[in-house]
Scaffold this motif. Structure first.
Motif, mmCIF file in Angstrom:
data_model
loop_
_atom_site.group_PDB
_atom_site.id
_atom_site.type_symbol
_atom_site.label_atom_id
_atom_site.label_comp_id
_atom_site.label_asym_id
_atom_site.label_seq_id
_atom_site.Cartn_x
_atom_site.Cartn_y
_atom_site.Cartn_z
ATOM 1 N N ASN A 103 7.178 6.968 5.918
ATOM 2 C CA ASN A 103 6.068 6.748 5.005
ATOM 3 C C ASN A 103 6.453 7.487 3.725
ATOM 4 O O ASN A 103 6.674 8.699 3.760
ATOM 5 N N LYS A 105 6.124 7.820 -0.766
ATOM 6 C CA LYS A 105 5.525 7.521 -2.062
ATOM 7 C C LYS A 105 6.483 8.078 -3.098
ATOM 8 O O LYS A 105 6.814 9.272 -3.071
ATOM 9 N N ASP A 110 10.303 0.757 -7.628
ATOM 10 C CA ASP A 110 9.855 -0.490 -7.019
ATOM 11 C C ASP A 110 10.358 -0.575 -5.571
ATOM 12 O O ASP A 110 11.314 0.103 -5.187
ATOM 13 N N GLU A 111 9.706 -1.417 -4.790
ATOM 14 C CA GLU A 111 9.983 -1.479 -3.353
ATOM 15 C C GLU A 111 11.392 -1.964 -3.036
ATOM 16 O O GLU A 111 12.018 -1.480 -2.095
ATOM 17 N N LYS A 112 11.915 -2.901 -3.780
ATOM 18 C CA LYS A 112 13.257 -3.432 -3.502
ATOM 19 C C LYS A 112 14.312 -2.329 -3.655
ATOM 20 O O LYS A 112 15.187 -2.171 -2.809
ATOM 21 N N PHE A 114 13.704 0.866 -3.493
ATOM 22 C CA PHE A 114 13.427 1.845 -2.444
ATOM 23 C C PHE A 114 14.066 1.424 -1.123
ATOM 24 O O PHE A 114 14.682 2.232 -0.435
ATOM 25 N N GLU A 115 13.923 0.156 -0.769
ATOM 26 C CA GLU A 115 14.489 -0.334 0.489
ATOM 27 C C GLU A 115 16.000 -0.117 0.530
ATOM 28 O O GLU A 115 16.550 0.320 1.540
#
Length: 143
Positions: A103, A105, A110-112, A114-115
């Motif tokens: 989890n 923050k 951005d999520e991409k 981060f992944e």
């Protein structure tokens, strides 16, 4: 650069009736009980899989934090749970999985992206690598 961290485990008498104590070289954990009942019967104490889970969760959290900072992100938080699975394997047992649950923050990310960073940290965290590492053994024996 090379660092060595140590731990000690004792176990006696032999077999299911035995009891052990495990201590960390840093002294942060000393003479923590473990045995058949703490591993298979949920009695108070620890067990090797719990210690691996703690090592993997903390190592991955740190590896990801460092990777995020290296990518230019300074503000955020990561929280990692690890569940290590021990399964029957023929006459013995095998650790078959270390499941990380993350989890996070991260301000401004951005999520991409981060992944990508999160998966790279998973693959390159030293404990992830350890789970596929060569194991060596030195011993002395008395009879």
């Amino acid at each position: 650069m090379s660092m060595v961290r140590t731990a000690n485990a004792q176990y006696q008498p032999l077999g299911k009736n035995g009891q052990g104590q495990v201590s960390l070289g840093s002294g942060v954990m000393s003479e923590q009980p473990y045995g058949f009942n703490t591993r298979f019967d949920d009695k108070p104490g620890t067990n090797p899989e719990e210690l691996i889970a703690a090592a993997h969760a903390s190592c991955y959290a740190m590896a990801l934090s460092f990777a995020l900072a290296e990518a230019g992100y300074e503000r955020g938080k990561v929280n990692v749970d690890a569940a290590v699975t021990l399964e029957k394997d023929g006459d013995g047992f095998s650790v078959t999985q270390s499941a990380l649950v993350l989890n996070a923050k991260v301000d401004g990310m951005d999520e991409k992206e981060f992944e990508t960073v999160a998966n790279d940290a998973k693959d390159n965290c030293p404990i992830s690598k350890l789970l596929n590492a060569e194991v060596t053994l030195e011993y002395s024996f008395q009879s």
